[in-house]
Scaffold this motif. Structure first.
Motif, PDB file in Angstrom:
ATOM      1  N   GLY A  22     -36.395   2.259  34.421  1.00 53.43           N
ATOM      2  CA  GLY A  22     -37.485   3.131  34.019  1.00 53.43           C
ATOM      3  C   GLY A  22     -38.184   3.743  35.216  1.00 53.43           C
ATOM      4  O   GLY A  22     -37.569   3.980  36.267  1.00 53.43           O
ATOM      5  N   PRO A  23     -39.499   4.010  35.097  1.00 51.43           N
ATOM      6  CA  PRO A  23     -40.204   4.804  36.116  1.00 51.43           C
ATOM      7  C   PRO A  23     -40.252   4.187  37.503  1.00 51.43           C
ATOM      8  O   PRO A  23     -40.494   4.898  38.474  1.00 51.43           O
ATOM      9  CB  PRO A  23     -41.623   4.941  35.534  1.00 51.43           C
ATOM     10  N   SER A  24     -40.009   2.892  37.636  1.00 55.17           N
ATOM     11  CA  SER A  24     -40.054   2.288  38.966  1.00 55.17           C
ATOM     12  C   SER A  24     -38.955   2.816  39.875  1.00 55.17           C
ATOM     13  O   SER A  24     -39.116   2.821  41.107  1.00 55.17           O
ATOM     14  CB  SER A  24     -39.964   0.760  38.871  1.00 55.17           C
ATOM     15  N   THR A  25     -37.836   3.260  39.305  1.00 55.33           N
ATOM     16  CA  THR A  25     -36.726   3.737  40.149  1.00 55.33           C
ATOM     17  C   THR A  25     -36.138   5.080  39.721  1.00 55.33           C
ATOM     18  O   THR A  25     -35.354   5.662  40.475  1.00 55.33           O
ATOM     19  CB  THR A  25     -35.576   2.702  40.157  1.00 55.33           C
ATOM     20  N   GLY A  33     -32.386   2.065  29.622  1.00 51.30           N
ATOM     21  CA  GLY A  33     -33.485   1.136  29.430  1.00 51.30           C
ATOM     22  C   GLY A  33     -34.669   1.496  30.303  1.00 51.30           C
ATOM     23  O   GLY A  33     -34.584   2.374  31.172  1.00 51.30           O
ATOM     24  N   PHE A  34     -35.788   0.784  30.060  1.00 53.14           N
ATOM     25  CA  PHE A  34     -37.036   1.033  30.781  1.00 53.14           C
ATOM     26  C   PHE A  34     -37.738  -0.304  31.058  1.00 53.14           C
ATOM     27  O   PHE A  34     -38.909  -0.495  30.750  1.00 53.14           O
ATOM     28  CB  PHE A  34     -37.949   1.971  29.964  1.00 53.14           C
ATOM     29  N   HIS A  35     -37.016  -1.226  31.676  1.00 45.69           N
ATOM     30  CA  HIS A  35     -37.494  -2.596  31.809  1.00 45.69           C
ATOM     31  C   HIS A  35     -38.781  -2.708  32.630  1.00 45.69           C
ATOM     32  O   HIS A  35     -39.608  -3.584  32.354  1.00 45.69           O
ATOM     33  CB  HIS A  35     -36.411  -3.468  32.450  1.00 45.69           C
ATOM     34  N   SER A  36     -38.961  -1.855  33.627  1.00 45.15           N
ATOM     35  CA  SER A  36     -40.121  -2.009  34.505  1.00 45.15           C
ATOM     36  C   SER A  36     -41.427  -1.676  33.795  1.00 45.15           C
ATOM     37  O   SER A  36     -42.512  -1.986  34.310  1.00 45.15           O
ATOM     38  CB  SER A  36     -39.966  -1.133  35.754  1.00 45.15           C
TER      39      SER A  36
END
Length: 345
Positions: free
Chosen positions: A221-224, A242-245
């Motif tokens: 997700g947005p972290s990377t 997915g968007f785990h962060s």
């Protein structure tokens, strides 16, 4: 007959995971009922519990029993099923409902248990390998020699991606979040492993592929995501699954202020920019694909063929009793696990 299953009646933390006794219906036309001996646990199950999984709301709502994969023996077959008999050792997939002692699904969602796999290994095989297969071979189509970057490379999907990328002849670079995960990623097929707990992720990634990556596979997700896109080659493909962060590592409940902030900082990819950069952004959710019978059967046939040839190995598995489902969710959300977690009724 009576059966047990995990029921979530409303969104929340681990306290919403209730093990209940229920009546088990007979299988209908073309269906198979399986007495489960192992059940795969996936991060999506945790997202379902938090009330944030879109397809769970669309297809089921509340209450819901999570779970996408299982292994066990055939308990009963419905009319029209003639090629499986009670007692047959099988594994399969289900769109929700897997956290149960008995699972009933259409015949095409059940497969003969491979001799190479234990029940626990088989229960942890379908979701991660189908996800990886779809990402690589249905969407990305990497050519031999392609540079491929895999985030969360020591997890279930990450390890499957490394193995499949190696079969495709790609040069695989894996990213892990802890030193204890490095050897797991290397054993699964990563030529280069970046331990972001002690290395600068993107400077090492650039050094490993100076011209950029032909494919980046990202469930963070947005972290990377923004940097994943920046490190694509031309042409290159970013595949999102997915968007785990955006979700918590402790406590089991989402932080809605953080969710809102992460939603705002999630990159929006402009078609004009994509065209000018000569890049593509692709995304998918496996739970929407189970009804695509041709895709499911073709993918599993290819995966099981590679498994039989010894080209694929199952991820390492850690087992939890079914009544310890909260412990399994807590462990998975922590980010410290490797391979797959399974529940054993």
């Amino acid at each position: 007959m009576r059966a047990r299953k995990v029921v979530i009646r409303k969104a929340g933390g681990y306290e919403q995971l209730h093990l209940e006794e229920v009546n088990q219906d007979s299988p209908g036309i073309g269906e198979v009922r399986v007495a489960t001996e192992a059940i795969g646990v996936n991060y999506a199950d945790c997202v379902i519990r938090m009330g944030l999984y879109a397809s769970a709301k669309e297809y089921v709502g509340w209450p819901i029993t999570p779970g996408f994969e299982f292994a066990g023996h055939v308990d009963a077959v419905g009319p029209g099923v003639e090629d499986l008999a009670p007692g047959a050792r099988v594994f399969g997939v289900t769109r929700f409902g897997g956290y149960a002692t008995h699972v009933t699904v259409p015949r095409h969602q059940v497969f003969t248990l491979p001799a190479r796999l234990s029940m626990e290994q088989a229960a942890g095989f379908p979701t991660v390998f189908l996800t990886a297969y779809y990402a690589l071979f249905e969407l990305a189509h990497p050519r031999p020699g392609a540079n491929v970057l895999v985030h969360s490379a020591a997890g279930g999907v990450g390890g499957a991606l490394l193995q499949l990328g190696r079969i495709a002849g790609c040069r695989m670079v894996g990213v892990v979040g802890g030193t204890h995960k490095v050897e797991t990623a290397r054993a699964q097929g990563a030529e280069v492993v970046i331990d972001k707990s002690r290395e600068d992720l993107w400077s090492v990634a650039k050094k490993a592929a100076p011209r950029g990556y032909d494919v980046v596979l990202d469930a963070n997700g947005p972290s990377t995501l923004r940097d994943s896109y920046k490190h694509l080659a031309s042409p290159g493909k970013l595949v999102i699954y997915g968007f785990h962060s955006m979700l918590p590592r402790t406590g089991g409940r989402p932080n809605y202020a953080k969710l809102a902030w992460d939603w705002l900082r999630t990159p929006r990819f402009d078609p004009l920019t994509l065209t000018n950069d000569n890049t593509s952004v692709l995304a998918f959710n496996l739970s929407y694909l189970f009804e695509q019978r041709a895709v499911l059967e073709e993918s599993m046939a290819q995966l099981l063929g590679w498994l039989e040839e010894g080209k694929l190995v199952p991820p390492p598995v850690k087992s939890f009793p079914l009544d310890a489902v909260a412990d399994a969710h807590r462990a998975l959300e922590s980010g410290g696990t490797v391979g797959k977690l399974v529940l054993v009724p």
